[in-house]
Write an enzyme that holds these catalytic residues in place. Structure first.
Site, PDB file in Angstrom:
ATOM      1  N   ASN A  67       0.851  -1.190   0.000  1.00 46.06           N
ATOM      2  CA  ASN A  67       0.000   0.000   0.000  1.00 46.06           C
ATOM      3  C   ASN A  67       0.887   1.241   0.000  1.00 46.06           C
ATOM      4  O   ASN A  67       1.496   1.562   1.012  1.00 46.06           O
ATOM      5  CB  ASN A  67      -0.903  -0.041   1.248  1.00 46.06           C
ATOM      6  CG  ASN A  67      -1.800   1.189   1.334  1.00 46.06           C
ATOM      7  OD1 ASN A  67      -1.914   1.951   0.360  1.00 46.06           O
ATOM      8  ND2 ASN A  67      -2.427   1.382   2.481  1.00 46.06           N
ATOM      9  N   LYS A 112      -0.117   4.199  -0.348  1.00 47.50           N
ATOM     10  CA  LYS A 112      -0.873   5.338   0.213  1.00 47.50           C
ATOM     11  C   LYS A 112      -0.714   6.562  -0.705  1.00 47.50           C
ATOM     12  O   LYS A 112      -0.815   6.417  -1.911  1.00 47.50           O
ATOM     13  CB  LYS A 112      -0.402   5.608   1.630  1.00 47.50           C
ATOM     14  CG  LYS A 112      -0.421   4.357   2.491  1.00 47.50           C
ATOM     15  CD  LYS A 112      -0.145   4.633   3.923  1.00 47.50           C
ATOM     16  CE  LYS A 112      -0.119   3.312   4.674  1.00 47.50           C
ATOM     17  NZ  LYS A 112      -0.035   3.490   6.102  1.00 47.50           N
ATOM     18  N   HIS A 155      -9.623   0.940   4.076  1.00 43.58           N
ATOM     19  CA  HIS A 155      -8.425   1.158   4.884  1.00 43.58           C
ATOM     20  C   HIS A 155      -8.771   2.082   6.043  1.00 43.58           C
ATOM     21  O   HIS A 155      -9.546   3.020   5.897  1.00 43.58           O
ATOM     22  CB  HIS A 155      -7.313   1.767   4.023  1.00 43.58           C
ATOM     23  CG  HIS A 155      -5.978   1.707   4.696  1.00 43.58           C
ATOM     24  ND1 HIS A 155      -5.589   2.610   5.648  1.00 43.58           N
ATOM     25  CD2 HIS A 155      -4.964   0.814   4.575  1.00 43.58           C
ATOM     26  CE1 HIS A 155      -4.376   2.291   6.089  1.00 43.58           C
ATOM     27  NE2 HIS A 155      -3.976   1.201   5.447  1.00 43.58           N
ATOM     28  N   GLU A 164      -7.321   4.405   7.295  1.00 41.11           N
ATOM     29  CA  GLU A 164      -7.069   5.830   7.060  1.00 41.11           C
ATOM     30  C   GLU A 164      -8.245   6.488   6.332  1.00 41.11           C
ATOM     31  O   GLU A 164      -8.342   7.710   6.284  1.00 41.11           O
ATOM     32  CB  GLU A 164      -5.747   6.010   6.289  1.00 41.11           C
ATOM     33  CG  GLU A 164      -4.562   5.721   7.200  1.00 41.11           C
ATOM     34  CD  GLU A 164      -3.261   5.410   6.487  1.00 41.11           C
ATOM     35  OE1 GLU A 164      -3.162   5.635   5.269  1.00 41.11           O
ATOM     36  OE2 GLU A 164      -2.338   4.922   7.175  1.00 41.11           O
ATOM     37  N   GLU A 174      -5.748  -5.114  10.100  1.00 39.46           N
ATOM     38  CA  GLU A 174      -4.684  -4.197  10.457  1.00 39.46           C
ATOM     39  C   GLU A 174      -5.003  -3.507  11.775  1.00 39.46           C
ATOM     40  O   GLU A 174      -5.852  -2.601  11.818  1.00 39.46           O
ATOM     41  CB  GLU A 174      -4.543  -3.121   9.379  1.00 39.46           C
ATOM     42  CG  GLU A 174      -4.303  -3.688   8.004  1.00 39.46           C
ATOM     43  CD  GLU A 174      -3.731  -2.658   7.055  1.00 39.46           C
ATOM     44  OE1 GLU A 174      -2.602  -2.838   6.628  1.00 39.46           O
ATOM     45  OE2 GLU A 174      -4.407  -1.648   6.778  1.00 39.46           O
ATOM     46  N   GLY A 194       2.065   1.967  10.606  1.00 35.22           N
ATOM     47  CA  GLY A 194       3.011   3.066  10.463  1.00 35.22           C
ATOM     48  C   GLY A 194       3.730   3.444  11.741  1.00 35.22           C
ATOM     49  O   GLY A 194       4.399   4.477  11.800  1.00 35.22           O
ATOM     50  N   SER A 254       3.084  -2.418  10.266  1.00 35.45           N
ATOM     51  CA  SER A 254       4.537  -2.475  10.466  1.00 35.45           C
ATOM     52  C   SER A 254       5.123  -3.838  10.112  1.00 35.45           C
ATOM     53  O   SER A 254       6.100  -4.273  10.729  1.00 35.45           O
ATOM     54  CB  SER A 254       4.900  -2.071  11.900  1.00 35.45           C
ATOM     55  OG  SER A 254       4.450  -0.755  12.161  1.00 35.45           O
TER      56      SER A 254
HETATM   57  C1  PEP Z   1      -0.984   0.061   5.937  1.00 30.73           C
HETATM   58  O1  PEP Z   1      -1.192   1.245   5.966  1.00 30.73           O
HETATM   59  O2  PEP Z   1      -1.740  -0.667   5.294  1.00 30.73           O
HETATM   60  C2  PEP Z   1       0.158  -0.469   6.675  1.00 30.73           C
HETATM   61  C3  PEP Z   1       0.106  -1.707   7.082  1.00 30.73           C
HETATM   62  O3  PEP Z   1       1.203   0.366   6.908  1.00 30.73           O
HETATM   63  P1  PEP Z   1       2.617  -0.010   7.610  1.00 30.73           P
HETATM   64  O4  PEP Z   1       3.060  -1.319   7.046  1.00 30.73           O
HETATM   65  O5  PEP Z   1       3.517   1.108   7.245  1.00 30.73           O
HETATM   66  O6  PEP Z   1       2.352  -0.104   9.070  1.00 30.73           O
END
Ligand code: PEP
Length: 532
Positions: A290, A292, A376, A378, A445, A451, A491
């Site tokens: 992703n 983003k 997502h 976000e 997630e 992040g 992460s």
């Molecule tokens: C994401 O935003 O889908 C995500 C998992 O980000 P990160 O791997 O940077 O935590």
């Protein structure tokens, strides 16, 4: 002035009407369609497709071989009709009336067949009996010996692969129609038997790496040779494609098929990749990147695409997709190593028209893309965007729309609990009705891990994934729970992927930050190798 304003308004509204969903283009029909059964059956050969409609294998077209020798039950009479031989793969049909016989010599080839009618069984040397009936797919591996019995006059379409002893298991494998969700039913050495679904649209094939014998279960497609000769393939048809074949598929309505694939598979973009998930309890891993709202400049895109070049050796075992920012989707879609899917980060549930700032499934499909990601966190208001959070109900509406239009969907859920539980709750009826479970992938997630550099521990992730699966089993059904792929996101990186991958309910990753770096290949490698 008043009249001018009215005229301008009229022009504008007419223009808006024009911008509504465009009239669907007629499916690109092949130039030549072979008509008679005979011609359709004999098109086959080294460079051409072979096609047999059910009438080619009608029982009265099979040649009776005479009563079988060495029978110890009844006096079975069998009949056969070959279709084509392509190197070490032969395809044909066989029927047999009731009776039974010993098969003491270990087989020197692996046979696959689909039962069209009747009932039968094969026994292993230790007496273990494997029964099959109409609709079942059976694999008799090289080395099998035992006995055959026909309990009810049977008729089948078969493909036989002659090959050296490669130490494979000799036990028969049977898949019933209810087990025919996308994925491998059997894989050993160079032989794979798999179920796949191909969505409407064209697929170009260049220099096919494998020999493939296909039995169409449902849907409609045209298969076209390089010289433009083509056949329409529908349920009940048998199609054989030689290694080295070049041509195209035009799928008019989603095709589900079971096929025997022989040879070393490559990940050429030209080769029609099966849409995949699981078989025999195994789920095919899937990793998504992703991006983003990155990168800032289009000039950086090539470098980010190159980070995915290292996934090529693992695409045979693992699905990989990338979610570029919406502005960049069209710029990068042809710049990945072949076989990597591009999935926009969102879409609407209405189609084209007056929806400023939105993207439609029609546009996604028009770019030749088959996946989209929604929900997502976000976009669900978790990261302080000053816009209304997307609700679970909206997500459910979008998911239904996306599936109805024939796309695959990554559906994100996560902590807090309100997203995790209600997020799936809202889609229970959709999952219940969904025939092909591989078309929805759940990305779990935990919001606190996204992040932050603080991933969930493998035990935490496994526990939650198992909890989600159990919840789906209880609220949807066990088959959906077993089939659906659940990715972990938050992460994930090359360091923690190997251990996370070793947990049974973790089927892949949705990767943010690390998908902008070369380590994305190591993440794919970790899960592809862990889930063999
Ligand atoms: C994401 O935003 O889908 C995500 C998992 O980000 P990160 O791997 O940077 O935590």
């Amino acid at each position: 002035m008043h009249t001018l304003a009215a005229a301008a308004l009229l022009v504008t509204t007419n223009a808006l009407q024009l911008w509504k969903k465009p009239v669907a283009a007629p499916p690109s029909a092949p130039a030549i369609a072979a008509v008679d059964d005979h011609r359709r059956a004999v098109i086959g050969g080294h460079n051409w497709l072979t096609h047999a409609p059910p009438s080619y294998f009608a029982r009265d077209k099979l040649t009776v071989k005479g009563p079988r020798a060495n029978t110890d039950v009844g006096a079975p009479v069998d009949a056969t009709r070959p279709l084509v031989k392509l190197g070490d793969v032969a395809v044909g049909s066989w029927s047999c009336s009731e009776g039974g016989w010993l098969s003491p010599a270990p087989r020197t080839s692996t046979e696959w067949f689909i039962m069209l009618e009747g009932e039968g069984s094969v026994d292993e040397e230790d007496g273990t009996r494997h029964r099959f009936a109409a609709g079942d797919v059976v694999v008799l591996p090289r080395g099998w010996s035992g006995r055959w019995d026909v309990q009810k006059d049977l008729h089948k379409v078969w493909a036989v692969h002659t090959h050296a002893d490669d130490g494979r298991s000799t036990s028969p494998v049977i898949a019933t129609p209810s087990q025919m969700s996308d994925g491998d039913i059997y894989k050993a050495g160079d032989t794979a038997v798999r179920v796949w679904t191909r969505q409407p649209g064209p697929v170009e094939v260049r220099d096919k790496a494998t020999t493939e014998s296909i039995y169409v279960l449902s849907g409609e497609m045209f298969v076209t040779n390089a010289d433009g000769s083509a056949v329409r393939c529908v349920a009940g048809d048998t199609v054989a494609l030689p290694r080295g074949w070049t041509g195209r598929y035009d799928v008019a309505s989603a095709v589900k098929a079971v096929s025997v694939v022989v040879g070393k598979e490559t990940t050429s973009a030209a080769a029609p990749a099966p849409s995949v998930s699981h078989a025999g309890g195994k789920r095919r891993p899937i990793v998504g990147g992703n991006w983003k709202c990155n990168p800032a400049t289009a000039s950086s895109l090539d470098e980010l695409c190159r980070n995915f070049d290292g996934v090529a050796p693992y695409l045979e075992k693992c699905d990989v997709y990338v979610c570029p920012s919406n502005l960049h989707v069209a710029l990068v879609k042809d710049n990945f190593t072949p076989g990597v899917h591009v999935a926009p980060q969102n879409c609407n549930f209405k189609g084209c028209g007056a929806y400023t700032g939105e993207m439609s499934v029609d546009q996604i499909q028009d770019l030749g893309l088959g996946w989209v990601l929604i929900g997502h966190s976000e976009r669900r208001g978790e990261f302080g965007l000053p816009t209304p959070a997307e609700s679970n109900q909206l997500m459910a509406t979008k998911l239904q729309y996306i599936l109805d239009q024939g796309l695959n969907c990554v559906f994100c859920i996560g902590e807090p609990l309100s997203i995790r539980q209600k997020g799936i709750q809202a889609i229970v009826p959709i999952l219940k009705a969904l025939e092909d479970k591989s078309r929805v992938v759940i990305a779990y997630e935990p919001v606190w891990a996204i992040g932050t550099g603080v991933a969930a521990t493998p035990e935490q992730a496994q526990e939650t994934h198992k909890g989600i699966r159990d919840w789906i089993a209880a609220n949807v059904d066990r088959a959906t729970a077993d089939a659906i792929r659940i990715q972990y996101g938050g992460s994930a990186n090359a360091g923690n992927a190997p251990e996370l991958s070793s947990f049974p309910d973790i089927d892949g990753f949705l990767v943010g930050g690390a998908s902008l770096k070369p380590e994305i290949s190591d993440i794919v490698k970790a899960i592809a190798e862990a889930k063999v």
